[in-house]
Motif scaffolding. Structure first.
Motif, PDB file in Angstrom:
ATOM      1  N   MET A   1      -2.445  16.068 -14.266  1.00 21.32           N
ATOM      2  CA  MET A   1      -3.872  15.817 -14.081  1.00 21.32           C
ATOM      3  C   MET A   1      -4.177  15.652 -12.592  1.00 21.32           C
ATOM      4  N   VAL A   2      -5.227  16.318 -12.141  1.00 22.09           N
ATOM      5  CA  VAL A   2      -5.630  16.203 -10.739  1.00 22.09           C
ATOM      6  C   VAL A   2      -6.820  15.243 -10.634  1.00 22.09           C
ATOM      7  N   CYS A   3      -6.638  14.228  -9.826  1.00 23.08           N
ATOM      8  CA  CYS A   3      -7.713  13.228  -9.683  1.00 23.08           C
ATOM      9  C   CYS A   3      -8.822  13.763  -8.790  1.00 23.08           C
ATOM     10  N   PRO A   4     -10.062  13.349  -9.075  1.00 23.80           N
ATOM     11  CA  PRO A   4     -11.153  13.785  -8.205  1.00 23.80           C
ATOM     12  C   PRO A   4     -10.982  13.223  -6.790  1.00 23.80           C
ATOM     13  N   ASP A   5     -11.429  14.036  -5.798  1.00 20.85           N
ATOM     14  CA  ASP A   5     -11.279  13.659  -4.379  1.00 20.85           C
ATOM     15  C   ASP A   5     -11.978  12.349  -4.036  1.00 20.85           C
ATOM     16  N   LYS A   6     -12.980  12.013  -4.839  1.00 23.75           N
ATOM     17  CA  LYS A   6     -13.778  10.842  -4.473  1.00 23.75           C
ATOM     18  C   LYS A   6     -12.942   9.565  -4.416  1.00 23.75           C
ATOM     19  N   TYR A   7     -11.842   9.507  -5.182  1.00 21.94           N
ATOM     20  CA  TYR A   7     -11.056   8.268  -5.166  1.00 21.94           C
ATOM     21  C   TYR A   7     -10.358   8.066  -3.816  1.00 21.94           C
ATOM     22  N   ILE A   8      -9.860   9.201  -3.271  1.00 22.30           N
ATOM     23  CA  ILE A   8      -9.231   9.124  -1.938  1.00 22.30           C
ATOM     24  C   ILE A   8     -10.264   8.626  -0.915  1.00 22.30           C
ATOM     25  N   SER A   9     -11.449   9.218  -1.040  1.00 18.13           N
ATOM     26  CA  SER A   9     -12.517   8.835  -0.112  1.00 18.13           C
ATOM     27  C   SER A   9     -12.904   7.361  -0.292  1.00 18.13           C
ATOM     28  N   TYR A  10     -12.883   6.871  -1.556  1.00 20.55           N
ATOM     29  CA  TYR A  10     -13.162   5.448  -1.811  1.00 20.55           C
ATOM     30  C   TYR A  10     -12.097   4.565  -1.156  1.00 20.55           C
ATOM     31  N   HIS A  30      -9.622   3.014 -11.688  1.00 21.08           N
ATOM     32  CA  HIS A  30      -8.836   4.240 -11.637  1.00 21.08           C
ATOM     33  C   HIS A  30      -7.390   3.959 -11.216  1.00 21.08           C
ATOM     34  N   LEU A  31      -7.230   3.054 -10.237  1.00 26.49           N
ATOM     35  CA  LEU A  31      -5.882   2.766  -9.750  1.00 26.49           C
ATOM     36  C   LEU A  31      -4.997   2.189 -10.855  1.00 26.49           C
ATOM     37  N   GLN A  32      -5.611   1.426 -11.747  1.00 25.27           N
ATOM     38  CA  GLN A  32      -4.829   0.822 -12.829  1.00 25.27           C
ATOM     39  C   GLN A  32      -4.301   1.876 -13.802  1.00 25.27           C
ATOM     40  N   GLN A  33      -5.010   2.995 -13.893  1.00 28.17           N
ATOM     41  CA  GLN A  33      -4.589   4.019 -14.849  1.00 28.17           C
ATOM     42  C   GLN A  33      -3.727   5.096 -14.225  1.00 28.17           C
ATOM     43  N   CYS A  34      -3.802   5.267 -12.870  1.00 28.27           N
ATOM     44  CA  CYS A  34      -3.191   6.442 -12.256  1.00 28.27           C
ATOM     45  C   CYS A  34      -2.122   6.060 -11.243  1.00 28.27           C
ATOM     46  N   PRO A  35      -0.827   6.166 -11.632  1.00 27.89           N
ATOM     47  CA  PRO A  35       0.260   5.770 -10.721  1.00 27.89           C
ATOM     48  C   PRO A  35       0.284   6.595  -9.430  1.00 27.89           C
ATOM     49  N   LYS A  36      -0.108   7.860  -9.496  1.00 32.43           N
ATOM     50  CA  LYS A  36      -0.083   8.729  -8.328  1.00 32.43           C
ATOM     51  C   LYS A  36      -1.042   8.198  -7.257  1.00 32.43           C
ATOM     52  N   CYS A  37      -2.258   7.887  -7.709  1.00 35.95           N
ATOM     53  CA  CYS A  37      -3.250   7.363  -6.773  1.00 35.95           C
ATOM     54  C   CYS A  37      -2.842   5.978  -6.274  1.00 35.95           C
ATOM     55  N   GLN A  38      -2.199   5.229  -7.184  1.00 37.16           N
ATOM     56  CA  GLN A  38      -1.768   3.886  -6.796  1.00 37.16           C
ATOM     57  C   GLN A  38      -0.759   3.949  -5.642  1.00 37.16           C
ATOM     58  N   SER A  39       0.186   4.870  -5.735  1.00 38.37           N
ATOM     59  CA  SER A  39       1.189   4.950  -4.662  1.00 38.37           C
ATOM     60  C   SER A  39       0.537   5.496  -3.381  1.00 38.37           C
ATOM     61  N   HIS A  40      -0.417   6.409  -3.558  1.00 33.32           N
ATOM     62  CA  HIS A  40      -1.152   6.898  -2.379  1.00 33.32           C
ATOM     63  C   HIS A  40      -1.839   5.729  -1.656  1.00 33.32           C
ATOM     64  N   PHE A  41      -2.470   4.889  -2.451  1.00 33.98           N
ATOM     65  CA  PHE A  41      -3.184   3.733  -1.888  1.00 33.98           C
ATOM     66  C   PHE A  41      -2.223   2.777  -1.180  1.00 33.98           C
ATOM     67  N   HIS A  42      -1.050   2.552  -1.809  1.00 31.48           N
ATOM     68  CA  HIS A  42      -0.078   1.646  -1.191  1.00 31.48           C
ATOM     69  C   HIS A  42       0.449   2.205   0.121  1.00 31.48           C
ATOM     70  N   GLU A  43       0.639   3.531   0.138  1.00 33.37           N
ATOM     71  CA  GLU A  43       1.124   4.155   1.371  1.00 33.37           C
ATOM     72  C   GLU A  43       0.099   3.999   2.498  1.00 33.37           C
ATOM     73  N   LEU A  44      -1.158   4.142   2.127  1.00 31.13           N
ATOM     74  CA  LEU A  44      -2.206   3.945   3.148  1.00 31.13           C
ATOM     75  C   LEU A  44      -2.202   2.511   3.666  1.00 31.13           C
ATOM     76  N   GLU A  45      -2.088   1.578   2.763  1.00 31.93           N
ATOM     77  CA  GLU A  45      -2.061   0.167   3.187  1.00 31.93           C
ATOM     78  C   GLU A  45      -0.851  -0.117   4.065  1.00 31.93           C
ATOM     79  N   LYS A  46       0.270   0.513   3.706  1.00 32.91           N
ATOM     80  CA  LYS A  46       1.486   0.330   4.503  1.00 32.91           C
ATOM     81  C   LYS A  46       1.288   0.916   5.899  1.00 32.91           C
ATOM     82  N   THR A  47       0.651   2.081   5.965  1.00 28.24           N
ATOM     83  CA  THR A  47       0.394   2.710   7.271  1.00 28.24           C
ATOM     84  C   THR A  47      -0.415   1.776   8.171  1.00 28.24           C
ATOM     85  N   VAL A  48      -1.472   1.220   7.584  1.00 27.54           N
ATOM     86  CA  VAL A  48      -2.325   0.308   8.356  1.00 27.54           C
ATOM     87  C   VAL A  48      -1.517  -0.900   8.829  1.00 27.54           C
ATOM     88  N   ALA A  49      -0.704  -1.442   7.920  1.00 27.88           N
ATOM     89  CA  ALA A  49       0.096  -2.617   8.284  1.00 27.88           C
ATOM     90  C   ALA A  49       1.058  -2.282   9.425  1.00 27.88           C
TER      91      ALA A  49
END
Lengths: 219, 187
Positions: A1-10, A30-49
């Motif tokens: 399943m491909v997630c809509p781009d809007k989540y990345i933008s959010y 969405h993050l609670q349901q989608c592990p792919k987006c969840q790891s993307h989000f964590h990677e972004l947070e890690k980058t910022v840190a």
């Protein structure tokens, strides 16, 4: 399943702190349901840190000195002004001295003519003032650009500016005799007078020496 | 602090050069840091940071007192860094940051001097990896990322410094962050 781009933008809106309440709710759901987006989000947070973990760096010690050396030279005026601002008292004193010296030196230069304070009993011959034998002169005598020969008696001070004094053996001066032949003597003489005048002001003495004020001009 | 800085700037405008020294002292580390993160090289960063302060002084008459001095000096420094990156020829500074090599960088010099314990060495390697990742970003993303995360400026300030609409700043930060994420996720 491909997630809509809007989540990345959010996610980025969230990291910039500009996400709306509604968008944040959608993103969390969405993050609670989608592990792919969840790891993307964590990677972004890690980058910022990681970016925020970079230690702060310091310049070398002589950085400011190097900059200041390389600046175009300032106008000299500014340097003088700065000195004046930092030393107000010295500035006032210097200004006072400069003005005073100026006026004194110019008063030394200005009088070329032979003058003598007007006194009774004085005889004037070829730029020489004579206190005749047997006569008594009351008060101070000031001679400029001429000589004085004292054969009689002077009850007061004798000052010769730019000239010479001859005191005959029978002559007598009760006060001081002064010869002033150089600018510095002249300045010293003026300063003494100046401070004497100030002293009189403070002691409240109101002796006006009328005789010495009247000056006869010859030539 | 802004009040003091504006006072000093007025003195500089009157021609008092010494007042500028205090301004340099206040901002030197931040400007140097900006240059170092942009250029990844200690020598160059210090050169460019000094150049930025000299340019700011020469053009101080054109400084708009309504602006913050930091905005003005960051703008000058950023432009100088971008110019330098564009003109950059291969250089051979001893502490040049060359990606993928373990050449003599500033951090490894620190390590050699003080014999740091294991975990500090690890953190130095991490710092190097972060700087390498920043250096790999295209300059337009690098600029906004450095201003946001190293200098910790707000998006509004960044848009003022770069004279760029807020929307453009946001887009560039998003893209820069994505690019860094890909480089740094396995660190």
């Amino acid at each position: 399943m491909v997630c809509p781009d809007k989540y990345i933008s959010y996610m980025h809106e969230y990291l910039d702190g500009g996400i709306s309440v509604e968008q944040e709710r959608q993103l969390k759901e969405h993050l609670q349901q989608c592990p792919k987006c969840q790891s993307h989000f964590h990677e972004l947070e890690k980058t910022v840190a990681l970016l925020q973990s970079t230690g702060s760096l310091k310049t070398s010690d002589n950085f400011t000195a190097k900059v200041m050396e390389s600046l175009p030279k300032e106008k000299r005026k500014a340097g003088i002004q700065r000195w004046f601002r930092r030393h107000p008292l010295l500035t006032a004193a210097t200004l006072f001295l400069v003005l005073m010296m100026g006026s004194m030196v110019s008063s030394w230069n200005q009088g070329d003519e032979f003058t003598v304070s007007k006194q009774a009993n004085l005889v004037v011959e070829n730029n020489t003032v004579i206190v005749p034998e047997g006569e008594v002169v009351e008060g101070d005598i000031v001679v400029r650009n001429g000589d004085i020969r004292i054969e009689g008696k002077v009850n007061g001070n004798v000052t010769v500016v730019n000239g010479e004094k001859y005191l005959a053996s029978v002559g007598e001066v009760t006060g001081e005799i002064e010869e002033i032949n150089a600018v510095f003597d002249w300045i010293w003489y003026q300063m003494k007078n100046f401070f004497a005048a100030i002293g009189e002001l403070f002691t409240g003495a109101e002796e006006t020496k009328e005789q010495s004020q009247e000056v006869a001009v010859f030539q | 602090m802004d009040g003091v800085v504006k006072l000093r700037i007025r003195e500089v405008l009157k021609g008092d050069q010494n007042a500028y020294g205090e301004i340099v002292e206040l901002y030197k580390d931040k400007v140097f840091q900006l240059c170092y993160r942009m250029l990844g090289n200690h020598h160059e960063a210090e050169d460019i940071a000094q150049e930025a302060f000299i340019r700011a002084y020469v053009n101080i008459a054109r400084f708009n007192m309504e602006l913050k001095f930091s905005t003005w000096i960051y703008r000058i420094a950023t432009n100088l860094c971008i110019d330098r990156i564009r003109k950059k020829k291969p250089d051979f500074y001893l502490d040049a940051e060359v990606s993928g090599t373990d050449g003599l960088t500033m951090y490894s010099q620190v390590a050699a001097e003080t014999n740091l314990p294991e975990e500090d060495l690890e953190s130095i390697e991490l710092q190097e990896a972060i700087q390498r990742a920043i250096s790999k970003l295209p300059e337009k993303y690098r600029t906004v990322i450095v201003l946001k995360y190293i200098e910790e400026l707000s998006l509004n300030e960044i848009s003022e410094i770069l004279d760029m609409p807020l929307g453009t700043v946001k887009t560039r930060i998003h893209r820069g962050r994505e690019s860094l994420r890909q480089q740094l996720r396995n660190v």
